[in-house]
Design an enzyme around this catalytic site. Sequence first.
Site, PDB file in Angstrom:
ATOM      1  N   VAL A 271       9.773  11.648   0.848  1.00 57.64           N
ATOM      2  CA  VAL A 271       9.644  10.328   0.228  1.00 57.64           C
ATOM      3  C   VAL A 271       9.089  10.454  -1.188  1.00 57.64           C
ATOM      4  O   VAL A 271       9.568   9.812  -2.123  1.00 57.64           O
ATOM      5  CB  VAL A 271       8.745   9.405   1.090  1.00 57.64           C
ATOM      6  CG1 VAL A 271       8.379   8.132   0.357  1.00 57.64           C
ATOM      7  CG2 VAL A 271       9.432   9.068   2.406  1.00 57.64           C
ATOM      8  N   ASP A 272       8.082  11.303  -1.364  1.00 56.80           N
ATOM      9  CA  ASP A 272       7.444  11.490  -2.667  1.00 56.80           C
ATOM     10  C   ASP A 272       8.466  11.935  -3.714  1.00 56.80           C
ATOM     11  O   ASP A 272       8.550  11.362  -4.806  1.00 56.80           O
ATOM     12  CB  ASP A 272       6.314  12.503  -2.524  1.00 56.80           C
ATOM     13  CG  ASP A 272       5.384  12.573  -3.725  1.00 56.80           C
ATOM     14  OD1 ASP A 272       5.348  11.609  -4.530  1.00 56.80           O
ATOM     15  OD2 ASP A 272       4.673  13.572  -3.847  1.00 56.80           O
TER      16      ASP A 272
END
Length: 174
Positions: free
Chosen positions: A34-35
């Site tokens: 996600v990052d």
Amino acid sequence: MASEVQIVQGDITTQQVDAVVNAANSSLLGGGGVDGAIHAAAGPELLEACRALRAGSLPDGLPVGQAVATPGFGLPARWIIHTVGPNRHAGQSDPALLESCFRRSLEVADELNARSVALPAISAGIFGWDPEAVARIAFATVADYDGGVRQIRFVLFSALLVEVFRHAHRDSRD
């Protein structure tokens, strides 16, 4: 008034919400999952904003369980709320740390006057937490939440995670 909870499969970087929550690492300088997707979609301005946080108020990085906001830059969301989930592989197995991620993210959203927030399954990926435990902790935190966010959308990348979260959500209302 209680928040509306949604559970969807999709890409958190495309959500039409006031704020998206980034499952960040403590450096705030990008990473995988996600990052990495949020950093890529938001553009290079996000990395510069995160570097500025590190140069200022967070010289040692963002502690596990805490949250901080930056503008959304290239995302449809106005804000990105970064939170660092506990890493089970590093011995961070206290559920209170994970609860703090969800709670602090919602509190920061309140400070920003955000009314809609998209959240991922914090720590359920590379950080090794069981998705069912993440979902139970997430929904317990949301049930205790009494702030200004009116729409809480869990945006999950797989059909399996969606099913796990839907099951936990049903159980949390029984």
